[in-house]
Design an enzyme around this catalytic site. Structure first.
Site, PDB file in Angstrom:
ATOM      1  N   HIS A  49      13.573   3.493  -9.492  1.00 30.18           N
ATOM      2  CA  HIS A  49      13.221   4.680  -8.711  1.00 30.18           C
ATOM      3  C   HIS A  49      14.360   5.702  -8.723  1.00 30.18           C
ATOM      4  O   HIS A  49      14.201   6.822  -9.212  1.00 30.18           O
ATOM      5  CB  HIS A  49      12.856   4.283  -7.286  1.00 30.18           C
ATOM      6  CG  HIS A  49      11.756   3.270  -7.228  1.00 30.18           C
ATOM      7  ND1 HIS A  49      10.532   3.489  -7.809  1.00 30.18           N
ATOM      8  CD2 HIS A  49      11.711   2.028  -6.696  1.00 30.18           C
ATOM      9  CE1 HIS A  49       9.767   2.421  -7.620  1.00 30.18           C
ATOM     10  NE2 HIS A  49      10.468   1.522  -6.954  1.00 30.18           N
ATOM     11  N   CYS A  81       6.896  -2.297  -3.775  1.00 35.62           N
ATOM     12  CA  CYS A  81       6.386  -2.330  -2.404  1.00 35.62           C
ATOM     13  C   CYS A  81       4.893  -2.627  -2.368  1.00 35.62           C
ATOM     14  O   CYS A  81       4.351  -2.988  -1.316  1.00 35.62           O
ATOM     15  CB  CYS A  81       6.669  -1.011  -1.688  1.00 35.62           C
ATOM     16  SG  CYS A  81       5.995   0.435  -2.530  1.00 35.62           S
TER      17      CYS A  81
END
Length: 282
Positions: free
Chosen positions: A10, A42
């Site tokens: 990310h 996630c």
């Protein structure tokens, strides 16, 4: 200006993207040991629980997308060592085994975090699984239809989410934690008592205040604790993560847990080295 970016989940994706958008004439090389980037870890539990219609939705970028901005993408390349003062690194092509040396003017460390794997007996048992990256998620997704039971070790966010999805898809689930409450590091007792009751109402056996001391078994896995033993088809280890910063140990200022200390501009103790994401702390 020659920039090397190590790690591209990310923080690495957005670092490379922003640098190239702001400075399109800079030479930016991205090193990533996996064959994918931008995986939304996630959402692992939701994917395993069949709430994601297409695995492609677990990603929001790609090597091709960054390459179109001008990045030199080195996928499946593992950085073996970094010399911050010499501004050089050694990298291994995981497909060919060839090692090469590269240099940089600026370094961006976005190596993320790695699962905490306690040094306990049987931890390498084939039925003990992790829940962090795409490879882990794919393994869990593939095995989920064939299992009837699972032990989840760790009742933080990752553990409770995967335990929930196993339970709602009909698995016999036991959730362990050495602490006295689920989500004990996240909420106070009023909340965690309610969460625990919800799990128990949905058939999850919640075993708190038990420390796992070993694993054994072949076709199944037996989890041994300091209070008993429990057998299931698989065990999922979700006891936390730690900054993955061993490459820079002793070269940059870090917190005791290995997080690289940065200022408000994400500069480290070496002004030519920047860090972001799980590998860092401001």
């Amino acid at each position: 200006m020659k920039v090397a970016v190590i790690g591209c989940t990310h923080a690495g994706v957005f670092s490379a993207q922003t640098i190239l958008q702001e400075q399109p004439d800079w030479e930016v090389t991205v090193y990533e040991r996996n064959d994918n980037l931008s995986f939304l870890s996630c959402g692992i539990a939701l994917w395993v629980g069949d709430h994601v219609s297409d695995p492609k939705k677990m990603f929001y970028s790609s090597p091709e997308s960054l390459a179109s901005l001008g990045a030199n993408m080195k996928m499946e390349h593992d950085v073996l060592s970094v010399d911050v003062d010499a501004k050089s690194l050694v990298v291994k092509d995981l497909k060919t085994g060839v090692e090469t040396k590269d240099t940089f003017d600026k370094l961006v460390v976005t190596t993320g975090s790695a699962p905490v794997i306690p040094p306990i007996e049987g931890i390498d048992n084939k039925n003990v699984m992790l829940c962090k990256n795409y490879a882990h998620a794919k393994a869990l997704k593939d095995i989920a239809p064939s299992i009837k039971s699972a032990v989840v070790i760790g009742s933080g966010y990752i553990g409770v989410e995967i335990a929930e999805q196993f339970a709602v898809t009909g698995k016999d689930v036991t959730l362990f934690d050495a602490l006295p409450r689920v989500l004990a590091k996240n909420f106070d007792k009023t909340i965690t008592d309610r969460v625990q009751k919800d799990y128990e109402d949905h058939g999850v056996k919640v075993q708190l205040g038990e420390k796992v001391v070993g694993f054994s078994g072949d076709n199944e896995v037996t989890v041994k604790t300091d209070k008993g033993s429990y057998t299931a088809d698989i065990a999922v280890l979700a006891v936390g993560f730690k900054p993955n910063t061993g490459l820079l140990k002793g070269q940059l200022d870090m917190e005791p847990n290995g997080a690289i200390i940065t200022n408000e501009y994400m500069q480290t103790s070496n002004p030519d080295v920047f860090a972001a994401g799980d590998a860092s702390v401001v």
